[in-house]
Scaffold this active site. Sequence first.
Site, mmCIF file in Angstrom:
data_model
loop_
_atom_site.group_PDB
_atom_site.id
_atom_site.type_symbol
_atom_site.label_atom_id
_atom_site.label_comp_id
_atom_site.label_asym_id
_atom_site.label_seq_id
_atom_site.Cartn_x
_atom_site.Cartn_y
_atom_site.Cartn_z
ATOM 1 N N SER A 130 0.868 -1.189 0.000
ATOM 2 C CA SER A 130 0.000 0.000 0.000
ATOM 3 C C SER A 130 0.895 1.227 0.000
ATOM 4 C CB SER A 130 -0.871 0.008 1.256
ATOM 5 O OG SER A 130 -1.448 1.293 1.454
ATOM 6 N N TYR A 144 -1.608 -0.588 10.543
ATOM 7 C CA TYR A 144 -1.767 -0.990 9.136
ATOM 8 C C TYR A 144 -0.534 -0.542 8.336
ATOM 9 C CZ TYR A 144 -3.639 -1.075 4.361
ATOM 10 O OH TYR A 144 -3.823 -1.305 3.015
#
Length: 233
Positions: A130, A144
């Site tokens: 990501s 995350y």
Amino acid sequence: MKHVLVSGGTSTLGKAVCSRFIAEGAMVYCGYSSGEQKAQELVRQLGSSLVPVRLDVTDQASIDDVASKIQSLDVLVNNSGVFSVFSVEELQTEEIQRIFDINVTGLMRVTKRMAPFLQASKGSIINVASINAFHPGFGGTVHYDASKGAVVSYTMSLARELAPLVRVNAVAPGLLEAPYLDETNPLRKLYEQRALLGCLVDADQVSLAVQFLSRCTAMTAQVITIDAGYLAG
Ligand SMILES: NC(=O)c1ccc[n+]([C@@H]2O[C@H](COP(=O)([O-])OP(=O)(O)OC[C@H]3O[C@@H](n4cnc5c(N)ncnc54)[C@H](OP(=O)(O)O)[C@@H]3O)[C@@H](O)[C@H]2O)c1
């Protein structure tokens, strides 16, 4: 015929990846954890070259079961990933462990089990990271972001370990278009304001990069960012 395994195959990005490999004539094992119905729906849409397999990346028995069902594997797309938002003060150790167990340890479990198939076929691995691995996100995502940073460094190290037989690369998508991100969503507005292209990222465009990495035999240990110019904005 090329054989592809996509973890989290019924997710927003997973569906786009499955669909793209089916279109090139591959047999695609679509991993699902809780989404069996979604997987069956995807078979109706994409046809019988899509084979749903129950794949819970936190459960070694489920990973072994998938390995016993496949005869060969050319491409592994480690796409399963979960996200949550908690301030550092609210973030509990259990939540950090849950996110890491799926996004990092789970990805490593699946890779370890599938590596012999990929070594036999001289195949490739594409990990889904990501842009949060490289920038601070919108807040409340330290766990995350750290998990996706781990996916990037794992990709680099694994590429070295598995070379020259298996290539290992990653994609780092920006914020994906999804139904919950309607025109009034503040996250959409923040993203569009900074992204050079003024838009979110279509999952189909990320799947294009995944397919490219699966085909480009000169690439390993690379991360392709697909973010509509967000990081540069
Ligand atoms: N959405 C974004 O904006 C964005 C941006 C950058 C990167 N990414 C990354 O792209 C990937 C796909 O994201 P997405 O938004 O398309 O996902 P999503 O729609 O939120 O779905 C999450 C996926 O993870 C799977 N999953 C959850 N727990 C699992 C487990 N224990 N074992 C195996 N699979 C499990 C789910 O499977 P079941 O439904 O079958 O349980 C589902 O397919 C993720 O790695 C995510 O971090 C997403």
